[in-house]
Enzyme design. Structure first.
Site, PDB file in Angstrom:
ATOM      1  N   ASP A  78      -0.883  -0.025   6.215  1.00 52.10           N
ATOM      2  CA  ASP A  78      -0.986   0.705   7.125  1.00 52.10           C
ATOM      3  C   ASP A  78      -2.873   0.479   8.269  1.00 52.10           C
ATOM      4  O   ASP A  78      -2.790   0.324   9.012  1.00 52.10           O
ATOM      5  CB  ASP A  78      -1.281   2.341   7.041  1.00 52.10           C
ATOM      6  CG  ASP A  78      -2.075   2.647   6.246  1.00 52.10           C
ATOM      7  OD1 ASP A  78      -2.564   3.352   7.393  1.00 52.10           O
ATOM      8  OD2 ASP A  78      -2.062   2.792   5.307  1.00 52.10           O
ATOM      9  N   ASP A 106      -0.417   5.281   0.426  1.00 50.13           N
ATOM     10  CA  ASP A 106      -0.252   6.237   2.045  1.00 50.13           C
ATOM     11  C   ASP A 106      -0.371   5.760   3.393  1.00 50.13           C
ATOM     12  O   ASP A 106      -0.757   4.340   3.953  1.00 50.13           O
ATOM     13  CB  ASP A 106      -1.583   6.810   2.007  1.00 50.13           C
ATOM     14  CG  ASP A 106      -2.158   7.264   0.435  1.00 50.13           C
ATOM     15  OD1 ASP A 106      -1.141   7.589  -0.021  1.00 50.13           O
ATOM     16  OD2 ASP A 106      -3.604   7.172  -0.237  1.00 50.13           O
ATOM     17  N   ASP A 154       0.597  -1.220   0.392  1.00 47.68           N
ATOM     18  CA  ASP A 154       0.059   0.292  -0.122  1.00 47.68           C
ATOM     19  C   ASP A 154       1.147   1.416   0.103  1.00 47.68           C
ATOM     20  O   ASP A 154       1.904   0.531   0.597  1.00 47.68           O
ATOM     21  CB  ASP A 154      -1.163  -0.259   1.332  1.00 47.68           C
ATOM     22  CG  ASP A 154      -1.590   1.450   1.614  1.00 47.68           C
ATOM     23  OD1 ASP A 154      -2.370   1.316   0.641  1.00 47.68           O
ATOM     24  OD2 ASP A 154      -2.149   1.630   2.809  1.00 47.68           O
TER      25      ASP A 154
END
Length: 269
Positions: free
Chosen positions: A200, A28, A26
């Site tokens: 996250d 961000d 991922d």
């Protein structure tokens, strides 16, 4: 699996050589601190794509994202705004702007620990892919700059090289990420049980659950709890939960202040 079964890691373990595997990251808050779509939006505002009022509203969403993690409604709102703002512009223009914005605003926001993880997979002969809701043009720039294999991202429709303001396929988020990873694995012959994935956000549990080596990076509360319950590794490159919140507040306030100050300077000129 007990809570103690999960390992919160602060160093990067050796990755065994396995060219038949791959790693999926991922973007961000995993590769980049904060939301890459916010950095894109701010960069487009500086290039007069939209108004101060638009970017101010996005700034508060960025602060909330840094403090509390992803909010799907906010991400969707920014995505829809961005699609409208780039309509009528060429793909080549937005790609070039994406490169400029990476150098201006994203390069210094890369988490060194996550970048080191990408290198361990590359050194093990594995492909490394970004998988993100960020526009694919921006995701590709990030992947290129970091020397990664490639990127999967949300795709804006274009006709004759000009954006229409509409999407192609799914917004690459949640379950859509998992489907994209499955399709890529089938196309390139990856054995997902030997692959790794990093995120996250609890929204990416579908993607993380696909692979044999899921890892939570700087996780939100829900993902941290899930990782601990399932014995997943955790890498947290922040200096502590309280410090992270204070830092995020400062970053958000500074970003908004910078926007307003820049607007004031432009008005004076």
């Amino acid at each position: 699996m007990t809570e103690a079964a999960a390992t919160e890691l602060h160093t990067e373990p050796a990755t065994p050589r396995d060219p038949g595997a791959a790693a999926f990251f991922d973007v961000d808050n995993t590769v980049i601190r904060g939301a890459s779509i916010w950095q894109l939006a701010l960069g487009l505002w500086r290039r007069d794509f939209f108004t101060l009022r638009d970017v101010s509203a996005m700034a508060w969403k960025q602060v909330r994202f840094a403090l509390l993690g992803e909010n799907l409604a906010h991400v969707e709102q920014i995505r829809q705004q961005a699609l409208g703002f780039i309509a009528g512009h060429s793909v080549a223009e937005i790609h070039a702007i994406g490169e400029e914005i990476f150098d201006e605003a994203m390069h210094d926001r890369i988490w060194p620990g996550t970048q080191a993880l990408t290198r361990t997979h590359l050194e093990a002969g594995q492909e490394v892919w970004l998988v993100t809701a960020t526009p694919v043009e921006v995701a590709t720039v990030i992947a290129d700059r970091l020397g990664l294999t490639g990127a999967l991202g949300s795709v804006a429709e274009s006709v004759d090289g000009v954006y229409t303001g509409r999407m192609v396929g799914d917004f690459l988020h949640g379950a859509a990420k998992a489907r994209a990873v499955e399709a890529l694995a089938a196309e390139r012959g990856f054995d997902l049980s030997r692959c790794a994935a990093y995120s996250d956000s609890a929204n990416d549990i579908p993607m993380l659950s696909l692979v044999g080596h899921p890892v939570a990076i700087n996780p939100d509360g829900a993902l941290r709890d899930h990782a601990r319950a399932h014995g997943w590794a955790i890498h947290d490159y922040r200096t502590g939960r309280r410090a992270a919140k204070v830092g995020a507040q400062a970053v958000g306030a500074t970003a908004l202040a910078g926007v307003l100050a820049a607007a004031a300077r432009r008005r004076r000129r």
